[in-house]
Design a protein around this motif. Structure first.
Motif, short mmCIF file in Angstrom:
data_model
loop_
_atom_site.label_atom_id
_atom_site.label_comp_id
_atom_site.label_asym_id
_atom_site.label_seq_id
_atom_site.Cartn_x
_atom_site.Cartn_y
_atom_site.Cartn_z
N LEU A 161 47.97 34.17 34.91
CA LEU A 161 48.62 32.75 34.06
C LEU A 161 47.33 32.15 33.82
O LEU A 161 46.30 31.98 34.70
N PRO A 162 47.29 31.25 32.43
CA PRO A 162 46.07 30.49 32.60
C PRO A 162 45.85 29.31 33.26
O PRO A 162 46.62 28.87 33.80
N TYR A 163 44.43 28.93 33.36
CA TYR A 163 44.24 27.52 34.18
C TYR A 163 44.94 26.52 33.54
O TYR A 163 44.87 26.30 32.27
N ASN A 164 45.55 25.55 34.32
CA ASN A 164 46.29 24.50 33.76
C ASN A 164 45.26 23.29 33.89
O ASN A 164 45.01 22.99 35.06
N VAL A 165 44.67 22.85 32.90
CA VAL A 165 43.96 21.80 32.89
C VAL A 165 44.35 20.40 33.54
O VAL A 165 43.35 19.59 33.66
N ASP A 166 45.47 20.23 33.35
CA ASP A 166 46.14 19.06 33.97
C ASP A 166 46.32 19.13 35.60
O ASP A 166 46.86 18.20 36.32
N ASN A 167 45.91 20.36 36.27
CA ASN A 167 46.35 20.54 37.51
C ASN A 167 44.94 21.21 38.00
O ASN A 167 45.04 22.10 38.92
N THR A 168 44.02 20.29 37.91
CA THR A 168 42.55 20.80 38.29
C THR A 168 42.35 20.91 39.68
O THR A 168 42.81 19.81 40.56
N GLY A 169 41.88 22.00 40.41
CA GLY A 169 41.90 22.31 41.93
C GLY A 169 43.07 22.76 42.41
O GLY A 169 42.99 23.29 43.59
N SER A 170 44.07 22.87 41.58
CA SER A 170 45.46 23.29 42.54
C SER A 170 46.04 24.36 41.75
O SER A 170 47.14 24.68 41.57
N ASN A 171 45.33 25.24 41.17
CA ASN A 171 45.82 26.43 40.18
C ASN A 171 46.17 27.55 41.12
O ASN A 171 45.23 28.60 41.25
N SER A 172 47.27 27.60 42.01
CA SER A 172 47.47 28.74 42.96
C SER A 172 48.08 30.02 42.35
O SER A 172 48.36 30.88 43.24
N GLN A 173 48.34 29.95 41.06
CA GLN A 173 48.94 31.03 40.49
C GLN A 173 48.13 32.57 40.66
O GLN A 173 46.94 32.12 40.86
N LEU A 174 48.64 33.37 40.75
CA LEU A 174 48.01 34.65 41.09
C LEU A 174 46.85 35.03 40.16
O LEU A 174 47.24 34.94 38.60
N GLY A 175 45.78 35.43 40.58
CA GLY A 175 44.80 35.77 39.63
C GLY A 175 44.27 37.35 39.75
O GLY A 175 45.38 38.08 39.63
N ILE A 176 43.24 37.60 40.08
CA ILE A 176 42.99 38.98 40.31
C ILE A 176 42.22 38.99 41.48
O ILE A 176 41.37 38.05 41.96
N PRO A 177 41.74 40.29 42.06
CA PRO A 177 40.84 40.39 42.96
C PRO A 177 39.30 40.45 42.62
O PRO A 177 38.93 40.89 41.56
N TYR A 178 38.76 39.18 43.45
CA TYR A 178 37.35 38.99 43.01
C TYR A 178 36.43 39.96 44.09
O TYR A 178 36.25 39.43 45.13
N ARG A 179 36.14 41.12 43.34
CA ARG A 179 35.53 42.00 44.28
C ARG A 179 33.94 41.89 44.49
O ARG A 179 33.12 41.66 43.51
N THR A 180 33.50 41.49 45.69
CA THR A 180 31.80 41.24 45.95
C THR A 180 31.33 42.09 46.77
O THR A 180 30.11 42.31 47.04
N GLN A 181 32.18 43.14 47.16
CA GLN A 181 31.32 44.43 48.05
C GLN A 181 31.40 45.74 47.21
O GLN A 181 32.32 45.78 46.63
N PRO A 182 30.27 46.43 47.26
CA PRO A 182 30.42 47.80 46.80
C PRO A 182 31.26 48.54 47.54
O PRO A 182 31.23 48.67 48.62
N THR A 183 31.91 49.61 46.74
CA THR A 183 32.48 50.66 47.40
C THR A 183 31.46 51.85 47.46
O THR A 183 30.83 52.36 46.63
N LEU A 184 31.07 52.17 48.88
CA LEU A 184 30.16 52.98 49.25
C LEU A 184 30.53 54.16 49.78
O LEU A 184 29.93 55.26 49.85
N ASP A 185 31.70 54.30 50.45
CA ASP A 185 31.91 55.18 51.06
C ASP A 185 33.71 55.19 51.23
O ASP A 185 34.21 54.38 51.47
N GLY A 186 34.26 56.38 50.78
CA GLY A 186 35.74 56.78 50.51
C GLY A 186 36.60 55.69 50.03
O GLY A 186 36.42 54.95 48.94
#
Length: 467
Positions: A161-186
């Motif tokens: 769901l889109p960012y609610n510009v009238d609720n800055t800082g509190s957009n707790s609706q589900l987003g997506i996984p933000y992946r920052t680690q590589p998949t190196l094994d299995g």
């Protein structure tokens, strides 16, 4: 010399469908199996692979623009060109877990992200040595962070769901996984819950700010084919703008505007008609195509090269948003007076070798103007930014206009629509403005959300499906 081995991750996912059959699906991270990074050349090859991922016609090279237009309200759609188990369901806002185009968009974007994480992993852990490695570390990490941020942000705009510009800082609706680690094994790091929309925006902004700093340190101010300091600043402007942080949006847009590195082309269409490493003066970040790639998947939807009817034509009311003196009336659209059809000319001819313009100078002018207004910081520069885009469109027909401060915001809104039409902007901008999409569907209606593909649902035990 230390070696990093990429492991292809494959697992069987089992799920039931309406006919009660059990299907086997493989999820592949699309990283070449047993490919070792043992040199700067190898590292560059993986980074180029990440650019290729963004360039894919399933990602920013095509469907992320096309699908946005399917859901927005500037285009008529030829239903005969819609495909079952694909664009038909997207157009009808009835997606399922098995739609091939969405499975490809999701998997290719996350494969791109995995490539960037591998690049960052090599650099952060100093898995290479030598003078050549030390010279490129800042640049390559900056580029990888930029791509990672862009891929996550563009996925978020379709699956959350889109960012609610009238609720800055509190957009707790589900987003997506933000992946920052590589998949190196299995199966390492595959199980990951969805971050909130607020968290994803914060991660994206942090990645882009670091990318901007690293690319500045590497003296990569501008590039015709890769990420740069100014590309990071421009994307930050877009993201701050989307979340209603208009002070920061104006600041980042202005950084690009006053850099002296870009300008509006007098030729309205030049930015859409370059190939290879050629770039117009207006292009801030583009996806490079060549005769070998031919991966521009946008042009065909508006202007098929095989003589068939296009998927998209303009809605009838578009003829009223351009004056007779506005060059975009004949450059961006073509009004057929006999059939009363508005054809799209922005991507004529339909050449898959053309580069894909992702973010350009005109958008920065419009972001700066609107952000100034909405943050209560209207100056002469605000008017100048708005006027620059319109003046370019009118060319020799331009006559200075007088516009009141009260009318300025509406004027900037319509100018944004005129200028960025058919570039996938309308869908996301209506959400920011809390205005309805096609068929008067509310900006935050859950039916606009894409279903998370079955591979992800089956392979990630922490994943939660969209309604």
């Amino acid at each position: 010399m230390k070696r990093l081995i990429f492991i292809t991750v494959i697992f069987a996912a089992f799920f039931s469908v309406s006919c009660k059959k059990i299907l086997d699906i493989d999820q592949k991270m699309n990283i070449p199996n047993e490919k070792a990074i043992t040199s700067v050349k190898d590292l560059d090859a993986v980074l180029i692979g990440a650019y290729d991922g963004l360039q894919s016609s399933n990602v920013l090279g095509g469907n992320m623009v096309v699908f946005a237009e399917l859901l927005a309200n500037d285009c008529n759609v030829d239903n005969s060109r819609l495909t079952n188990f694909g664009t038909l369901e997207i157009y009808n806002r009835a997606t399922t877990v098995q739609l091939s185009p969405l499975r490809s968009m999701w998997s290719e974007a996350y494969s791109t992200i995995n490539r960037t994480n591998n690049v960052i992993y090599v650099i952060d852990n100093n898995l290479l040595t030598g003078e050549d490695f030390n010279k490129i570390k800042a640049q390559y990490k900056g580029e990888a962070l930029f791509i990672r941020a862009v891929a996550h942000f563009e996925l978020l705009r379709f699956w959350a769901l889109p960012y609610n510009v009238d609720n800055t800082g509190s957009n707790s609706q589900l987003g997506i996984p933000y992946r920052t680690q590589p998949t190196l094994d299995g199966f390492a790091n595959l199980a990951m819950a969805r971050n909130t929309v607020e968290e994803v925006y914060n991660y994206v902004i942090n990645d882009l700010k670091e990318a901007e700093q690293l690319l500045e340190a590497a003296n990569i101010k501008k590039s015709s084919s890769r990420a740069s300091e100014m590309a990071a600043a421009a994307y930050l402007a877009r993201i701050y703008f989307q979340k209603g942080d208009y002070v920061n949006a104006a600041e980042k847009a202005n950084k690009v505007l006053i850099s002296g590195l870009y300008s509006l082309n007098s030729d309205l269409l030049q930015v859409f008609k370059t190939s290879g490493n050629l770039a117009s003066s207006e292009s801030i970040f583009q996806l490079v195509n060549t005769a070998t790639d031919q991966s521009n998947g946008i042009t065909y939807s508006y202007n098929p090269s095989d003589g068939t009817e296009p998927l998209f034509t303009g809605i009838d009311s578009l003829k009223n948003i351009y004056s007779l003196l506005d060059g975009r009336r004949t450059k961006y659209i073509s009004i057929n007076p006999f059939a009363d059809i508005i054809f799209v000319k922005k991507y004529t001819p339909a050449n898959p070798e053309y580069n894909v313009s992702v973010i350009r100078f005109a958008e920065m002018e419009l972001i700066k103007a609107e952000s100034d207004i909405l943050s209560g910081n209207i100056t002469q520069n605000t008017y100048d930014c708005y006027t620059a885009v319109k003046k370019r469109a009118y060319g020799s027909n331009w006559v200075d206009e007088t516009i009141t401060q009260n009318a300025l915001l509406d004027s900037v809104w319509i100018e944004r629509r005129r200028e960025l039409i058919f570039e996938g902007d309308r869908y996301h901008n209506l959400k920011r403005m809390k205005q309805s999409e096609r068929d008067n569907v509310l900006w935050n209606d859950p039916s606009l959300l894409f279903k998370i593909p079955q591979e992800e649902m089956s392979g990630n035990p922490l994943m939660v499906q969209n309604p």
